[in-house]
Scaffold this motif. Structure first.
Motif: not given
Ligand code: SF4
Length: 169
Positions: A15-21, A79-87, A138-140
């Protein structure tokens, strides 16, 4: 009674990276399982911190590590990297919140073995509010009849859905 989607840690992560995914996963559209990036992620998760690793399934959450620090339970997520630490942060917060609902107060730590970095995560009212908004959204998204349009972001390069999203390019 209306169906209520069971949101899990994977949904929160994406959700914090890509809504499409989020939509693609919610609809169980299979990603490319041979994708090299998925393989690298699995390998790092399986081999890093191996000596301390104790994977545990609690309800619908699967945590990479769990240990005691005095009287406190500490849940670790690799995690493999901290690039997406927010997620990663909100995914782990979601786990802490789930444990809290079960009467278990725990702290969290994000582990980035390649970077030798550890980030502490603690449950807060503010974090809980953000999580609740994310779960509702996410449910929406999952109820949408078609997925949100693809938007090119850095993550697309390592996303197993990239052929599906950008096949024409
Ligand atoms: S390729 Fe990009 S737009 Fe498509 S699902 Fe992955 S991250 Fe989202």
């Amino acid at each position: 009674m209306d169906y209520v989607m069971d949101v899990n840690g994977t949904h929160i992560w994406y959700y914090f990276i890509c809504k499409r995914e989020v939509w693609l996963i919610a609809h169980q559209i299979a990603a490319d399982q041979e994708d090299d990036n998925l393989e690298i992620g699995r390998f790092i998760s399986e081999t890093s911190y191996q000596r301390q690793k104790k994977e545990l399934l609690i309800g619908n959450i699967k945590v990479d590590r769990i240990r005691r620090e005095g009287d406190t339970l500490v849940v670790g997520e690799v995690k493999k990297s901290s690039t997406y630490e927010k997620s990663a942060y909100y995914q782990l917060l979601f786990y802490l919140d789930t444990l809290r609902k079960m009467g278990i107060e725990a702290k969290g730590e994000l582990l980035f073995p390649k970077e030798k970095k550890v980030t502490k995560v603690e449950w807060t009212e503010e974090g809980k509010r953000v999580l609740e908004e994310a779960v509702a959204d996410i449910r929406r998204i999952a109820r949408l009849p078609v997925p949100p349009e693809p938007k090119k972001i850095g993550f697309c390069r390592s996303c197993a859905y990239r052929e599906y999203c950008f096949a024409e390019e």
